[in-house]
Design a protein around this motif. Structure first.
Motif, PDB file in Angstrom:
ATOM      1  N   GLY A  67     -23.002  22.157 -15.773  1.00  0.00           N
ATOM      2  CA  GLY A  67     -22.959  23.592 -16.001  1.00  0.00           C
ATOM      3  C   GLY A  67     -23.075  23.899 -17.472  1.00  0.00           C
ATOM      4  O   GLY A  67     -23.715  23.180 -18.230  1.00  0.00           O
ATOM      5  N   GLY A  68     -22.404  24.976 -17.874  1.00  0.00           N
ATOM      6  CA  GLY A  68     -22.451  25.410 -19.257  1.00  0.00           C
ATOM      7  C   GLY A  68     -22.296  26.911 -19.363  1.00  0.00           C
ATOM      8  O   GLY A  68     -21.573  27.534 -18.590  1.00  0.00           O
ATOM      9  N   ASN A  69     -23.013  27.489 -20.316  1.00  0.00           N
ATOM     10  CA  ASN A  69     -22.894  28.918 -20.598  1.00  0.00           C
ATOM     11  C   ASN A  69     -23.894  29.772 -19.842  1.00  0.00           C
ATOM     12  O   ASN A  69     -23.930  30.979 -20.019  1.00  0.00           O
ATOM     13  N   SER A  70     -24.736  29.154 -19.033  1.00  0.00           N
ATOM     14  CA  SER A  70     -25.771  29.878 -18.305  1.00  0.00           C
ATOM     15  C   SER A  70     -25.609  29.642 -16.806  1.00  0.00           C
ATOM     16  O   SER A  70     -25.193  28.568 -16.383  1.00  0.00           O
ATOM     17  N   ASN A  71     -25.978  30.651 -16.012  1.00  0.00           N
ATOM     18  CA  ASN A  71     -25.928  30.468 -14.563  1.00  0.00           C
ATOM     19  C   ASN A  71     -27.229  29.887 -14.030  1.00  0.00           C
ATOM     20  O   ASN A  71     -27.401  29.739 -12.829  1.00  0.00           O
ATOM     21  N   ASP A  72     -28.152  29.520 -14.897  1.00  0.00           N
ATOM     22  CA  ASP A  72     -29.433  28.919 -14.520  1.00  0.00           C
ATOM     23  C   ASP A  72     -29.225  27.421 -14.315  1.00  0.00           C
ATOM     24  O   ASP A  72     -28.907  26.693 -15.256  1.00  0.00           O
ATOM     25  N   VAL A  73     -29.405  26.953 -13.091  1.00  0.00           N
ATOM     26  CA  VAL A  73     -29.152  25.551 -12.772  1.00  0.00           C
ATOM     27  C   VAL A  73     -30.033  24.606 -13.592  1.00  0.00           C
ATOM     28  O   VAL A  73     -29.639  23.475 -13.873  1.00  0.00           O
TER      29      VAL A  73
END
Length: 198
Positions: A67-73
């Motif tokens: 994951g991370g700071n974006s909801n883009d897989v």
């Protein structure tokens, strides 16, 4: 015609058809109830993590994943973060990050004070590492060198539970070097290993 679910309208709209979105939603439901309650969003978008409940402070510990700071897989990276959600205050806090990021690993909580993490996918491949996190002193310890006996092979996607004083690891994926025999399903028998804890 496709129907839209109004209660999901707060989710970001996909930019492309069939796009997968990573979530950071938190929700709870009380035992015996059927009504869910939205909770504070997690500090980062995350999937393929492991989580355990700690009875002290009614907390949820979530470690690693992608994951991370974006909801883009497609932007997801391996995470080493250990975050704790406290039900009473409805908030998330960051604990000590692990020395090694991983996803599709397993974890159990021993005695409400020791988080044990086994295996998973790391930047260097599948792992058979065993890590211990102490909630009392906010520190990580690599127990891999202390393992003996029938140490499970490097694996990911497996399940672990605490049974008495043992972490039991079952199933998952591992590197294979087996040949199919006639009538074989193509899958090796699932591994089942026990780690005795002291």
């Amino acid at each position: 015609a496709a129907q839209r679910c109004e209660h999901l309208s707060y989710l970001p709209r996909p930019r492309r058809r069939n796009e997968v979105l990573v979530l950071k939603d938190t929700a709870s439901v009380e035992r015996g109830a059927s009504s869910w309650q939205a909770r504070a969003d997690a500090p980062r978008f995350r999937f393929d993590a492991c989580g355990v409940a700690a009875s002290r402070g009614a907390q949820l510990l979530v470690f690693g994943g992608r994951g991370g700071n974006s909801n883009d897989v497609t932007q997801a990276q391996l995470l080493a973060n250990l975050d704790v959600f406290t039900l009473a205050s409805d908030d998330w806090d960051a604990l000590q990050s692990a020395p090694s990021a991983r996803a599709r690993h397993s974890c159990v909580l021993l005695g409400d004070a020791q988080l044990l993490v086994f295996g998973g996918e790391t930047t260097s491949g599948l792992s058979q590492e065993l890590w211990q996190y102490s909630l009392d002193d906010d520190s990580w310890r690599d127990l891999s060198g202390e393992q003996s006996g029938a140490v499970p092979p490097p694996m990911s996607g497996h399940t672990a539970v605490l049974a008495g004083n043992s972490m039991v690891v079952f199933g998952g994926f591992r590197p294979g070097d087996f040949e199919l025999s006639e009538g074989d399903s193509g899958f090796p028998p699932p591994p089942k290993h026990t780690v005795n804890l002291r």
